[in-house]
Write an enzyme that holds these catalytic residues in place. Structure first.
Site, PDB file in Angstrom:
ATOM      1  N   ALA A 126       0.839  -1.212   0.000  1.00 59.58           N
ATOM      2  CA  ALA A 126       0.000   0.000   0.000  1.00 59.58           C
ATOM      3  C   ALA A 126       0.871   1.258   0.000  1.00 59.58           C
ATOM      4  O   ALA A 126       1.943   1.247   0.595  1.00 59.58           O
ATOM      5  CB  ALA A 126      -0.901   0.000   1.224  1.00 59.58           C
ATOM      6  N   GLY A 128       0.125   1.389  -3.287  1.00 64.28           N
ATOM      7  CA  GLY A 128      -0.035   0.676  -4.557  1.00 64.28           C
ATOM      8  C   GLY A 128       0.725   1.241  -5.739  1.00 64.28           C
ATOM      9  O   GLY A 128       0.491   0.815  -6.874  1.00 64.28           O
ATOM     10  N   GLY A 129       1.648   2.181  -5.494  1.00 63.60           N
ATOM     11  CA  GLY A 129       2.418   2.751  -6.608  1.00 63.60           C
ATOM     12  C   GLY A 129       3.147   1.651  -7.375  1.00 63.60           C
ATOM     13  O   GLY A 129       3.066   1.560  -8.601  1.00 63.60           O
ATOM     14  N   LYS A 130       3.858   0.804  -6.615  1.00 61.96           N
ATOM     15  CA  LYS A 130       4.674  -0.217  -7.297  1.00 61.96           C
ATOM     16  C   LYS A 130       3.789  -1.353  -7.790  1.00 61.96           C
ATOM     17  O   LYS A 130       4.058  -1.930  -8.847  1.00 61.96           O
ATOM     18  CB  LYS A 130       5.795  -0.687  -6.373  1.00 61.96           C
ATOM     19  CG  LYS A 130       6.755   0.473  -6.078  1.00 61.96           C
ATOM     20  CD  LYS A 130       7.861   0.135  -5.154  1.00 61.96           C
ATOM     21  CE  LYS A 130       8.641   1.369  -4.762  1.00 61.96           C
ATOM     22  NZ  LYS A 130       7.936   2.248  -3.795  1.00 61.96           N
ATOM     23  N   GLU A 148      -0.959  -6.081   1.880  1.00 64.71           N
ATOM     24  CA  GLU A 148      -0.698  -4.981   2.811  1.00 64.71           C
ATOM     25  C   GLU A 148      -1.190  -5.408   4.197  1.00 64.71           C
ATOM     26  O   GLU A 148      -2.320  -5.846   4.351  1.00 64.71           O
ATOM     27  CB  GLU A 148      -1.403  -3.695   2.331  1.00 64.71           C
ATOM     28  CG  GLU A 148      -1.456  -2.574   3.329  1.00 64.71           C
ATOM     29  CD  GLU A 148      -0.092  -2.121   3.862  1.00 64.71           C
ATOM     30  OE1 GLU A 148       0.870  -2.016   3.090  1.00 64.71           O
ATOM     31  OE2 GLU A 148      -0.003  -1.894   5.089  1.00 64.71           O
ATOM     32  N   ARG A 153      -4.928   0.683   4.997  1.00 68.87           N
ATOM     33  CA  ARG A 153      -4.045   0.872   3.840  1.00 68.87           C
ATOM     34  C   ARG A 153      -4.319  -0.181   2.766  1.00 68.87           C
ATOM     35  O   ARG A 153      -4.211   0.098   1.577  1.00 68.87           O
ATOM     36  CB  ARG A 153      -2.574   0.843   4.289  1.00 68.87           C
ATOM     37  CG  ARG A 153      -2.187   2.067   5.106  1.00 68.87           C
ATOM     38  CD  ARG A 153      -0.751   2.006   5.604  1.00 68.87           C
ATOM     39  NE  ARG A 153       0.243   2.013   4.554  1.00 68.87           N
ATOM     40  CZ  ARG A 153       0.701   3.085   3.918  1.00 68.87           C
ATOM     41  NH1 ARG A 153       0.236   4.277   4.244  1.00 68.87           N
ATOM     42  NH2 ARG A 153       1.629   2.987   2.992  1.00 68.87           N
ATOM     43  N   ASP A 193       9.126  -3.866  -0.609  1.00 67.24           N
ATOM     44  CA  ASP A 193       9.353  -2.418  -0.500  1.00 67.24           C
ATOM     45  C   ASP A 193       9.053  -2.102   0.964  1.00 67.24           C
ATOM     46  O   ASP A 193       7.935  -1.765   1.320  1.00 67.24           O
ATOM     47  CB  ASP A 193       8.407  -1.687  -1.460  1.00 67.24           C
ATOM     48  CG  ASP A 193       8.684  -0.200  -1.512  1.00 67.24           C
ATOM     49  OD1 ASP A 193       9.867   0.173  -1.440  1.00 67.24           O
ATOM     50  OD2 ASP A 193       7.726   0.590  -1.612  1.00 67.24           O
ATOM     51  N   CYS A 246      12.993   3.541   1.339  1.00 68.50           N
ATOM     52  CA  CYS A 246      13.149   4.957   1.002  1.00 68.50           C
ATOM     53  C   CYS A 246      13.884   5.638   2.157  1.00 68.50           C
ATOM     54  O   CYS A 246      13.473   6.682   2.636  1.00 68.50           O
ATOM     55  CB  CYS A 246      11.807   5.609   0.696  1.00 68.50           C
ATOM     56  SG  CYS A 246      10.615   5.473   2.018  1.00 68.50           S
TER      57      CYS A 246
HETATM   58  N1  SAM Z   1       5.164  -0.314  -2.062  1.00 67.15           N
HETATM   59  C1  SAM Z   1       4.277   0.751  -1.664  1.00 67.15           C
HETATM   60  C2  SAM Z   1       4.030   1.667  -2.850  1.00 67.15           C
HETATM   61  O1  SAM Z   1       4.837   1.682  -3.771  1.00 67.15           O
HETATM   62  O2  SAM Z   1       2.995   2.341  -2.881  1.00 67.15           O
HETATM   63  C3  SAM Z   1       4.794   1.482  -0.448  1.00 67.15           C
HETATM   64  C4  SAM Z   1       5.025   0.549   0.710  1.00 67.15           C
HETATM   65  S1  SAM Z   1       5.487   1.325   2.202  1.00 67.15           S
HETATM   66  C5  SAM Z   1       7.109   1.777   1.912  1.00 67.15           C
HETATM   67  C6  SAM Z   1       5.643  -0.035   3.288  1.00 67.15           C
HETATM   68  C7  SAM Z   1       4.352  -0.726   3.677  1.00 67.15           C
HETATM   69  O3  SAM Z   1       4.660  -1.813   4.563  1.00 67.15           O
HETATM   70  C8  SAM Z   1       3.374   0.159   4.428  1.00 67.15           C
HETATM   71  O4  SAM Z   1       2.158   0.226   3.742  1.00 67.15           O
HETATM   72  C9  SAM Z   1       3.209  -0.522   5.785  1.00 67.15           C
HETATM   73  O5  SAM Z   1       1.881  -0.485   6.291  1.00 67.15           O
HETATM   74  C10 SAM Z   1       3.635  -1.941   5.500  1.00 67.15           C
HETATM   75  N2  SAM Z   1       4.098  -2.675   6.721  1.00 67.15           N
HETATM   76  C11 SAM Z   1       4.263  -2.173   7.960  1.00 67.15           C
HETATM   77  N3  SAM Z   1       4.663  -3.138   8.799  1.00 67.15           N
HETATM   78  C12 SAM Z   1       4.745  -4.279   8.089  1.00 67.15           C
HETATM   79  C13 SAM Z   1       5.087  -5.623   8.409  1.00 67.15           C
HETATM   80  N4  SAM Z   1       5.448  -5.984   9.642  1.00 67.15           N
HETATM   81  N5  SAM Z   1       5.019  -6.529   7.429  1.00 67.15           N
HETATM   82  C14 SAM Z   1       4.665  -6.163   6.179  1.00 67.15           C
HETATM   83  N6  SAM Z   1       4.339  -4.915   5.822  1.00 67.15           N
HETATM   84  C15 SAM Z   1       4.385  -3.975   6.757  1.00 67.15           C
END
Ligand code: SAM
Length: 503
Positions: A126, A128-130, A148, A153, A193, A246
């Protein structure tokens, strides 16, 4: 920009004299960009087209609410940098014609290299860009599991998958450990990611600045390893793993790549574009020295053990850093690895959940009546490729080979076709966004420069005499927007109430 002293000291330790350049860049405007969604086609006369921003918008007669920059995004040919304006407020945004995404965030998918027909997992997906970028490379073929952990999210992720007209995504809301119970050794490609300390997003996101602390960096680094353990389990022999963050924090970047290597994966050489640089083991040493100086010596011996120059030199060419003072974009890190084995043996394999149970003939009869009346013959056939199946009273089309969903927390199991209501069928918004005008028998265009397109998105009824009764695919400049049902001189608006935008 008010940055934490500890952060500044760490970055100075990493970058030395270059830190000033980074600091100066961070005080400038962030880089804004969007990615044209190649799943979204408009039909004008012969054939289908995606939005072509290279032809000037004036030439095509469309007035877009942003100024394009002539800067290219080398790793994403559909990416465009823009310099001002509000692309999120144009009907094209709701039609899924583009996705707003900054340039560096488009890099990991380039290195994942998704292809039609593959089984791909986006584990932390989430908003969802990638995921939508991966989907556009898959062109509706293959299986994209996009997950997600956070429910709210995950809902946003699911809506973005819908908005971009993605046909072959299974959207889930699970912990990585729950997902790996079902998908062990299943995926050809996995993108992690990871949730991170977000240092690379300081220009975009004030919260990332406020939430920064050394303890949070440590917490993120530990969590990333737990997520990676599960991702590695889910990768098929011969499969590719791309890990990205990031953040600049080496504990979450170089350290994580060493962790993956320590799990037996092989580094894959990642070709660099101008401005990109390799990860650097010295960064990890620099932050450790910095922690020692603060009396925050790490108790984690594994960190010490992994800071081995020989190991890092071996994987260096698989790691890439994007620094905002060196490229047009925000801060990112990525690395590329592969599991040992022959990926061709993964073709056609099902997970432990087996196959889905298809919808019954009587359910399909109701859909087919609607489909014959609404779609061209070609589209009718296309919407029967895969497995149509019931999820409650909702009819979905799962991509060929999509695994059973038993035990999964599912937000969207494939393309939502619509609702079977006793003996009639009501098409879904997702189906409208997947279609284009040349795929249906009846469509009605609302030009984007007139108020009517936004009025339709706001739920208003449209009046016009003399049309044939039935379902219409409503489009804007040829791009599908939603459904309306015509009877008695009005198009009854079926734009989902929860998505309406009032202008
Ligand atoms: N890839 C997404 C995009 O391009 O739009 C952005 C992802 S963001 C950097 C990381 C995501 O990992 C967040 O939405 C977050 O809620 C989720 N996250 C948080 N804790 C997590 C966990 N323990 N396991 C998996 N995902 C987790």
């Amino acid at each position: 920009m008010n940055l934490d002293n500890n952060f500044e000291n760490r970055m100075k330790a990493i970058l030395g004299d270059e830190y000033e350049e980074l600091q100066e860049t961070l005080s400038r405007e962030k880089v804004s960009a969007l990615r044209i969604n190649t799943l979204k086609k408009c039909s004008k006369g012969e054939g289908q087209e995606t939005l072509n921003l290279d032809k000037s918008s004036k030439e095509s007669g469309i007035d877009l609410p942003f100024e394009l920059s002539d800067k290219e995004i080398p790793w994403e040919k559909c990416g465009k940098v823009y310099t001002g304006g509000t692309p999120g407020k144009h009907p094209y945004h709701e039609a899924g014609v583009y996705y707003i995404q900054e340039p560096s965030a488009m890099a990991p998918v380039y290195f994942l290299d998704p292809r039609p027909g593959e089984k791909i997992l986006d584990l932390c997906a989430a908003p969802g860009g990638k995921t939508t970028q991966i989907a556009s490379k898959m062109q509706g073929e293959g299986i994209l599991v996009t997950n997600e952990i956070d429910k709210k999210r995950a809902q946003i992720l699911s809506l973005n998958v819908e908005r971009c007209g993605v046909k072959n995504a299974l959207v889930t809301n699970m912990e990585p450990g729950q997902l790996s119970d079902v998908f062990e050794g299943y995926f050809d490609k996995i993108l992690v990611d990871a949730p991170c300390s977000g240092e690379g997003m300081f220009r975009k996101n004030d919260e990332a600045i406020e939430n920064w602390s050394i303890d949070n960096v440590k917490l993120c680094a530990d969590r990333q390893k737990t997520i990676l353990d599960e991702a590695i389990k889910m990768l098929a022999p011969g499969g590719r793993l791309v890990y990205s963050t990031c953040t600049f924090a080496p504990e979450e970047d170089e350290e994580a790549s060493l962790y993956i290597y320590g799990k037996g994966l092989k580094p894959v050489e990642a070709t660099m574009f101008p401005g990109m640089v390799r990860g650097n083991i010295e960064y990890l040493k620099a932050v450790r020295d910095n922690l020692n100086g603060l009396g925050k010596t790490t108790e984690d011996n594994s960190l010490d053990a992994s800071i081995q120059t020989e190991n890092f030199e071996m994987i260096k060419s698989s790691t890439i850093r994007l620094f905002p003072h060196k490229i047009e974009g925000e801060g990112h890190f990525l690395c590329v690895f592969q599991k040992d084995g022959d990926i061709s043996l993964n073709e056609g394999l099902h997970g432990i959940n087996g196959k889905l149970k298809a919808a019954s003939n009587s359910e399909m009869k109701i859909f087919d009546e609607f489909a014959k009346e609404t779609f061209t013959d070609e589209t009718f056939d296309l919407l029967h490729v895969g497995t149509p199946f019931m999820f409650g009273e909702q009819l979905y089309l799962a991509p060929i080979g999509m695994p059973g969903i038993k035990g999964l927390k599912v937000m969207r199991p494939g393309l939502h076709l619509g609702t079977i209501k006793k003996d009639r069928f009501e098409p879904s918004h997702a189906l409208a966004l997947f279609l284009s005008a040349d795929m249906v028998k009846r469509s009605y265009d609302l030009p984007s420069e007139k108020p009517s397109a936004m009025q339709f998105i706001g739920g208003q009824t449209i009046r016009e005499a003399g049309k044939e009764n039935g379902w219409y695919l409503m489009t804007t400049d040829g791009y599908s927007l939603g459904w309306a049902k015509y009877a008695g001189g009005t198009f009854k608006n079926h734009y989902p109430k929860g998505l309406r935008i009032f202008t």
